[in-house]
Write a protein that holds these residues in place. Structure first.
Motif, PDB file in Angstrom:
ATOM      1  N   VAL A  79       0.878  -1.042  -0.047  1.00  0.00           N
ATOM      2  CA  VAL A  79      -0.061  -0.064   0.021  1.00  0.00           C
ATOM      3  C   VAL A  79       0.873   1.218  -0.062  1.00  0.00           C
ATOM      4  CG1 VAL A  79      -1.756  -1.107   1.288  1.00  0.00           C
ATOM      5  CG2 VAL A  79      -0.145   0.046   2.790  1.00  0.00           C
ATOM      6  N   VAL A  80       0.310   2.368  -0.394  1.00  0.00           N
ATOM      7  CA  VAL A  80       0.711   3.672  -0.210  1.00  0.00           C
ATOM      8  C   VAL A  80       0.165   4.555   0.847  1.00  0.00           C
ATOM      9  CG1 VAL A  80      -0.511   4.637  -2.133  1.00  0.00           C
ATOM     10  CG2 VAL A  80       1.713   5.803  -1.402  1.00  0.00           C
ATOM     11  N   ALA A 138       1.616  -0.346   7.548  1.00  0.00           N
ATOM     12  CA  ALA A 138       0.937   0.810   7.415  1.00  0.00           C
ATOM     13  C   ALA A 138      -0.281   0.604   8.626  1.00  0.00           C
ATOM     14  CB  ALA A 138      -0.211   0.779   6.308  1.00  0.00           C
ATOM     15  N   ARG A 139      -0.846  -0.528   8.906  1.00  0.00           N
ATOM     16  CA  ARG A 139      -1.596  -0.650  10.253  1.00  0.00           C
ATOM     17  C   ARG A 139      -0.822  -0.645  11.545  1.00  0.00           C
ATOM     18  NH1 ARG A 139      -4.852  -6.228   8.417  1.00  0.00           N
ATOM     19  NH2 ARG A 139      -6.420  -4.921   6.905  1.00  0.00           N
ATOM     20  N   LEU A 140       0.182  -1.012  11.562  1.00  0.00           N
ATOM     21  CA  LEU A 140       1.139  -0.787  12.690  1.00  0.00           C
ATOM     22  C   LEU A 140       1.694   0.530  13.043  1.00  0.00           C
ATOM     23  CD1 LEU A 140       2.914  -2.109  15.081  1.00  0.00           C
ATOM     24  CD2 LEU A 140       4.982  -2.161  13.296  1.00  0.00           C
ATOM     25  N   TYR A 175      -4.379   4.748   3.728  1.00  0.00           N
ATOM     26  CA  TYR A 175      -3.408   3.959   2.736  1.00  0.00           C
ATOM     27  C   TYR A 175      -4.444   3.477   1.474  1.00  0.00           C
ATOM     28  CZ  TYR A 175      -4.700   0.192   5.639  1.00  0.00           C
ATOM     29  OH  TYR A 175      -5.438  -0.955   6.550  1.00  0.00           O
ATOM     30  N   ARG A 176      -3.763   3.468   0.312  1.00  0.00           N
ATOM     31  CA  ARG A 176      -4.700   2.625  -0.581  1.00  0.00           C
ATOM     32  C   ARG A 176      -3.479   1.706  -1.164  1.00  0.00           C
ATOM     33  NH1 ARG A 176      -7.811   4.801   1.660  1.00  0.00           N
ATOM     34  NH2 ARG A 176      -9.564   5.965   1.124  1.00  0.00           N
ATOM     35  N   PRO A 177      -4.222   0.608  -1.891  1.00  0.00           N
ATOM     36  CA  PRO A 177      -3.304  -0.571  -2.432  1.00  0.00           C
ATOM     37  C   PRO A 177      -2.521  -0.025  -3.510  1.00  0.00           C
ATOM     38  CG  PRO A 177      -5.457  -1.513  -1.997  1.00  0.00           C
ATOM     39  CD  PRO A 177      -5.737   0.222  -1.653  1.00  0.00           C
ATOM     40  N   LEU A 178      -1.350  -0.449  -3.529  1.00  0.00           N
ATOM     41  CA  LEU A 178      -0.431  -0.210  -4.924  1.00  0.00           C
ATOM     42  C   LEU A 178      -0.318  -1.437  -5.779  1.00  0.00           C
ATOM     43  CD1 LEU A 178       1.135   2.142  -6.070  1.00  0.00           C
ATOM     44  CD2 LEU A 178       3.099   1.513  -4.794  1.00  0.00           C
TER      45      LEU A 178
END
Length: 268
Positions: free
Chosen positions: A87-88, A158-160, A168-171
């Motif tokens: 993710v970005v 990203a969750r951590l 965030y969004r999937p890359l």
């Protein structure tokens, strides 16, 4: 999380199972199962960076670990578990936050931080390079929150490092990071085999792997033989005394009537 996070020691090696894990991995489910199944063998947790994990396992400071792939397969055994979505990470008011997913081409004009502890195997990260590389992913997240660039990481990281002002969004076309259970191949101990069984979902009665330290399987109860006497006796033809048996039953009565009706000569 069940389990204690303490520095490894030689005393622990004989008394417990020592499990390392890298940031982004949550081993609590497997720790809980271990504690239920092997209450006499404490499990101790050792949080390590992705770069430190292999050295910790090589020098015997941990028995096994949840690590990021790849690993040196000439030294380590590994069971791949899952591959993470990449993710970005962006500020919530960034234009990317308005879409469902992005590609690396969408990041061409963005400043992208590439921390020194990056776990993605980039040939060349997308976007524009930052002035310098942050030391850690946590440092890079702080810079994203400051609005000076973006960050690409596995979703668990990203969750951590979640913040209310970031999303965030999937890359979709970025490298991905896989997680595996790994241990030194020459140190495949009984406890390691037991933990492999836990991770693979084997039951306590499984015939695979070691069983000496597992909870004893429940003794199979012998099948109960049907008694020859007692209870309702089996009805013998023509001699039953129940509702459906014997010549005195409803069928017998009907049969008798039918016989009388069918006598020849009654209509002559």
């Amino acid at each position: 999380m069940t389990g204690s996070e303490v520095p490894p020691s030689s005393a622990e090696a004989a008394a417990s199972f020592r499990l390392a894990y890298v940031p982004g991995v949550t081993p609590s489910k497997w720790v809980r199962i271990w504690n239920e199944r092997f209450p006499d063998v404490p499990l101790t947790l050792h949080a390590v960076t992705a770069a430190e994990a292999s050295d910790l396992l090589r020098n015997g400071a941990a028995d096994a670990g949840f690590v990021r792939l790849p690993v040196d397969r000439t030294f380590f055994s590994a069971i791949p578990l899952y591959t993470e979505t990449t993710v970005v990470v962006v500020p919530k008011d960034h234009v990317i936050a308005a879409v469902d997913e992005v590609s690396t081409d969408d990041l061409a004009d963005e400043v992208l931080f590439h921390p020194l502890d990056d776990v993605l195997d980039w040939e060349r990260p997308p976007g524009q390079p930052a002035f310098e590389r942050p030391a850690t992913t946590a440092d890079a997240v702080e810079l994203v929150a400051a609005g000076v660039g973006l960050l690409v990481v596995p979703q668990s990281l990203a969750r951590l490092h979640h913040r209310k002002d970031l999303t965030y969004r999937p890359l979709v076309d970025a490298p991905q990071s896989g997680i595996a259970l790994s241990w030194p191949e020459e140190a495949t101990t009984d406890l390691v085999e037991d933990f492999i069984g836990v991770v693979r979902g084997r039951t306590v009665n499984s015939t695979r792997g070691r069983t000496t330290s597992q909870t004893p399987a429940a003794t199979e109860q012998p099948k109960r033989n049907r008694p020859d006497t007692g209870g309702s006796p089996r009805r013998q033809p023509g001699t039953g005394t129940g509702r459906r048996g014997g010549s005195g039953g409803a069928k017998g009565a009907k049969g008798a009537k039918g016989t009388r009706r069918g006598k020849p000569g009654r209509r002559s």
